[in-house]
Design a protein around this motif. Structure first.
Motif, mmCIF file in Angstrom:
data_model
loop_
_atom_site.group_PDB
_atom_site.id
_atom_site.type_symbol
_atom_site.label_atom_id
_atom_site.label_comp_id
_atom_site.label_asym_id
_atom_site.label_seq_id
_atom_site.Cartn_x
_atom_site.Cartn_y
_atom_site.Cartn_z
ATOM 1 N N GLU A 354 0.801 -1.173 -0.027
ATOM 2 C CA GLU A 354 0.033 -0.154 0.047
ATOM 3 C C GLU A 354 0.768 1.286 -0.135
ATOM 4 O O GLU A 354 0.829 1.948 -0.864
ATOM 5 C CB GLU A 354 -1.169 -0.057 1.170
ATOM 6 N N SER A 355 1.567 1.449 1.248
ATOM 7 C CA SER A 355 2.172 2.653 1.140
ATOM 8 C C SER A 355 3.681 2.637 2.203
ATOM 9 O O SER A 355 3.520 1.644 3.086
ATOM 10 C CB SER A 355 1.547 3.907 1.268
ATOM 11 N N SER A 357 5.967 5.092 4.709
ATOM 12 C CA SER A 357 5.879 6.226 5.499
ATOM 13 C C SER A 357 7.247 6.667 5.791
ATOM 14 O O SER A 357 8.236 6.151 6.038
ATOM 15 C CB SER A 357 5.384 6.375 6.796
ATOM 16 N N LEU A 377 7.157 7.102 -8.118
ATOM 17 C CA LEU A 377 6.009 6.870 -7.248
ATOM 18 C C LEU A 377 5.336 8.106 -6.677
ATOM 19 O O LEU A 377 5.936 9.246 -6.262
ATOM 20 C CB LEU A 377 6.666 6.010 -6.090
ATOM 21 N N ALA A 378 3.957 8.095 -6.570
ATOM 22 C CA ALA A 378 3.155 9.163 -5.941
ATOM 23 C C ALA A 378 3.566 9.417 -4.460
ATOM 24 O O ALA A 378 3.765 8.274 -3.787
ATOM 25 C CB ALA A 378 1.760 9.204 -6.365
ATOM 26 N N HIS A 379 3.386 10.653 -4.136
ATOM 27 C CA HIS A 379 3.479 10.717 -2.506
ATOM 28 C C HIS A 379 2.629 11.946 -1.962
ATOM 29 O O HIS A 379 2.175 12.743 -3.112
ATOM 30 C CB HIS A 379 5.102 10.953 -2.325
ATOM 31 N N ARG A 380 2.377 12.143 -0.911
ATOM 32 C CA ARG A 380 1.703 13.100 -0.232
ATOM 33 C C ARG A 380 1.983 13.379 1.318
ATOM 34 O O ARG A 380 2.419 12.488 1.778
ATOM 35 C CB ARG A 380 0.101 12.753 -0.320
ATOM 36 N N TRP A 393 3.853 10.061 3.002
ATOM 37 C CA TRP A 393 3.200 8.602 2.608
ATOM 38 C C TRP A 393 3.675 8.518 0.921
ATOM 39 O O TRP A 393 3.219 9.401 0.217
ATOM 40 C CB TRP A 393 1.698 8.754 2.617
ATOM 41 N N ILE A 394 4.150 7.430 0.786
ATOM 42 C CA ILE A 394 4.723 7.092 -0.620
ATOM 43 C C ILE A 394 3.937 5.984 -1.103
ATOM 44 O O ILE A 394 3.834 4.635 -0.312
ATOM 45 C CB ILE A 394 6.509 6.875 -0.674
ATOM 46 N N ASP A 395 3.270 5.868 -2.204
ATOM 47 C CA ASP A 395 2.851 4.840 -2.868
ATOM 48 C C ASP A 395 3.629 3.651 -2.971
ATOM 49 O O ASP A 395 4.844 3.624 -3.368
ATOM 50 C CB ASP A 395 2.245 5.013 -4.186
ATOM 51 N N ALA A 396 3.431 2.450 -2.480
ATOM 52 C CA ALA A 396 4.064 1.185 -2.716
ATOM 53 C C ALA A 396 4.472 0.926 -4.426
ATOM 54 O O ALA A 396 3.708 1.127 -4.992
ATOM 55 C CB ALA A 396 3.498 0.152 -2.332
ATOM 56 N N GLU A 398 4.869 -0.997 -7.707
ATOM 57 C CA GLU A 398 4.525 -2.255 -8.432
ATOM 58 C C GLU A 398 5.401 -3.638 -8.422
ATOM 59 O O GLU A 398 6.260 -3.455 -8.316
ATOM 60 C CB GLU A 398 3.779 -1.876 -9.953
#
Length: 426
Positions: A354-355, A357, A377-380, A393-396, A398
């Motif tokens: 999932e993500s 941190s 990778l997307a992050h927020r 938070w960084i998307d895991a 693939e």
């Protein structure tokens, strides 16, 4: 400490290869310790001289393997505690040139082969020599263990000291070290055996001055006591890194030298863990292999060096040109930081779900990507209040971006790394 600054190549190297190579490989017994502790009779141990051939010794093949492993230096046991030198020393005749079928100097071609491939040359040398007739001649003023007080290869008989014999021993040791410096110009001298005498008895200051007069850039390990440049913990990653430069000495299986029955090899995954945990704390890994008496390195050890090297090659940005990473708690795993402190490399041993941190980061994150594949990778950022930053938070990644041994994410920052270390809002 020495008066010279530490050579910058050392901390940039990250990986070195340790080689315990000597007559102990003939019978596959513990190097020097086999007779010291009584596991084998002394005469049986020394009979291994007759079986030491170095018949397939190819230091060029060694150097190629070390380069494939990602190593930047190697350290060869030029003389272990058993006193058997791997070069034609003029000080004593206990060497492989005169006393074994190998019949030739093994150190010069090793140094030449490493240098031809851009690797730094390290030589191991033991201050102690359990075969030298003048060695067991004085008593350590504060023996660190009972062996130093009583073992017949270390302590004088009935405790009767012979200062003249000890002076002769030091002249022998200093003469051999002088040969190593003058003939082979090692970049690093890795001493051992220091626990058996005091710094004053060893004449460490004089030895250090002798070495550095011959080559002021020689790096010395901590077994030169207060004249050493870096610390050398063995066999376990320290929980708190030593002050200053350091190196973890680690065997691929359980043995330093070749012991054929020892098949307890660490896996490539475990070696990647040891390596990344070490460099994340600012150290180097000195990974030990034990060549057979003929000079060949076993297939099991070769495969592991190559496996570690493949991982390093895929993730070289996170290895070379980096410094120690984040303190514990910011990321669940090791990390390194680029030398300009604008990129953090997060190392993940398990497949991220999932993500991920990253906590306590004051910087703005410009970009996150997978090292080796470049996938972004997307992050927020979630949360945060006033001076207390939120969590990144960084998307895991693939499945195709997940590494078999350890996945590395590069987190690029808007400036030099700036961490929050406080306790949160009152």
């Amino acid at each position: 400490m020495t008066s010279m600054p530490m050579q910058p190549w050392f901390s940039d190297a990250k990986l070195g290869i340790f080689l315990h190579y000597g007559i102990y490989a003939v019978d596959g017994v513990p190097e020097s310790w086999a007779f010291y502790g009584g596991r084998v009779p002394h005469d049986q141990y020394m009979k291994q001289l007759d079986g030491f051939t170095a018949s397939q010794y190819d230091p060029g093949a060694w150097a190629d393997l070390f380069a494939r492993a990602g190593a930047k230096y190697a350290v060869l046991t030029a003389r272990h505690h058993d006193g058997v030198a791997l070069w034609d020393t003029a000080h004593g005749d206990l060497n492989v040139v005169r006393r074994t079928p190998a019949g030739r100097d093994l150190v010069a071609p090793y140094a030449e082969a490493l240098r031809a491939r851009g690797l730094k040359v390290g030589l191991y040398y033991s201050h102690s020599d359990w075969n030298h007739p003048d060695y067991a001649s004085v008593v350590h003023p504060e023996p660190p263990n009972e062996d130093v007080r009583t073992n017949r290869f270390v302590a004088p008989k009935d405790g009767v000291e012979d200062p003249d014999a000890w002076a002769r021993y030091l002249a022998y040791r200093n003469g051999q070290v002088g040969e190593l410096v003058d003939r082979f110009r090692p970049d690093l001298l890795w001493f051992d055996g220091e626990w058996e005498r005091s710094e004053e008895q060893w004449g460490m200051r004089e030895l250090s001055e002798q070495i550095l007069a011959g080559n002021p850039e020689t790096v010395l390990n901590a077994r030169m006591l207060s004249y050493g440049d870096y610390a050398t913990p063995e066999q376990g990653v320290p929980l708190t890194p030593p002050d200053g430069p350091w190196e973890l000495c680690l065997t691929v299986n359980d043995s330093w030298g070749y012991q054929g029955q020892d098949q307890n090899h660490k896996s490539v995954r475990q070696l990647v863990r040891y390596f990344t945990e070490t460099i994340a704390m600012g150290g180097n890994l000195l990974l030990d292999v034990g060549p057979r008496e003929d000079g060949t390195i076993t297939a099991e050890q070769t495969e592991r060096l190559e496996g570690l090297g493949s991982w390093i090659a895929r993730h070289s940005d996170a290895v070379y040109g980096t410094v120690a990473g984040l303190p514990a708690g910011h990321h669940y795993g090791p990390s390194t930081v680029s030398a300009d402190r604008r990129t953090v490399y997060l190392i993940c041993f398990d497949t991220p779900r999932e993500s991920l941190s990253l906590r306590g980061l004051r910087n703005k994150v410009e970009r996150v990507s997978v090292v080796g594949t470049g996938t972004e990778l997307a992050h927020r950022v979630i949360g945060g209040l006033g001076a207390v930053p939120g969590v990144v938070w960084i998307d895991a990644p693939e499945a195709g971006d997940v590494d078999e041994y350890a996945t590395v994410l590069a987190v690029e920052l808007d400036g030099e790394l700036d961490l929050y270390r406080g306790a949160g809002r009152d």
